[in-house]
Design a protein around this motif. Sequence first.
Motif, short mmCIF file in Angstrom:
data_model
loop_
_atom_site.label_atom_id
_atom_site.label_comp_id
_atom_site.label_asym_id
_atom_site.label_seq_id
_atom_site.Cartn_x
_atom_site.Cartn_y
_atom_site.Cartn_z
N HIS A 54 0.94 -3.41 2.94
CA HIS A 54 0.14 -2.32 2.38
C HIS A 54 0.38 -2.23 0.88
O HIS A 54 1.42 -2.66 0.38
N THR B 106 -4.92 -0.64 0.47
CA THR B 106 -5.17 -1.41 1.68
C THR B 106 -3.94 -1.33 2.58
O THR B 106 -2.82 -1.17 2.10
N PHE B 107 -4.20 -1.47 3.85
CA PHE B 107 -3.14 -1.49 4.86
C PHE B 107 -3.58 -2.51 5.89
O PHE B 107 -4.72 -2.50 6.34
#
Length: 147
Positions: A109, A121-122
Motif C-alpha cells: 500500500h 493504492t492498496f
Amino acid sequence: MTQNQQAHIPVNIHLTTVIEHEGEKETYELLLPGEFYEKNGTCFLKYDEIQEEGTVQTIVKFSENSTVILRSGAVNMRLPFNKKEQMNGSYTSPHGTLAMITQTKQLSHSHTYKESQLEGTFQLDYHLLMQGTPVGNYTLKITFKSM
C-alpha cells in the motif's frame, strides 16, 4: 493536527476483486464513496456496501506488514492478514459462523498528498480457506482519491 492524528478525508474508492478457483476467474468492481484516516501509523479506509441482505460497513485497517478487513451489518466478518504467517478469521451470517484462514502472498500500500489531494493504492493477494477447504486465490485492489 499531528502526524498521528489526521482528519477523516472523504475519498472516492475503486475496488476490484479477482477470485480464481478451479480454473475459473471472476472479477468484481465497485465504485463507492468512503473515508480515509490515519491513526498512530495505521491507515484506515471505511466504506459501505449495499447488498441484497442489507448494508455492510467495511473497514480496511492496514499497516506495513499486516491488514485486517472488518465487515459489520448484514454480514459480520473479521479477516486478518499477515505477510509472515497464516491467520485465523471468521464470517458470521444468519446461518452461523464459519472459520476462515488467510495465507497472504502479497501485501502493499502507499498514499501521497499532492497539493492537498490524497491519492493511494492498496493491494492484497491471498489464498482463502473456509472451514479448512480452499475457496480460491483472491486479489483485492483498492485505489482511492480525495473528493
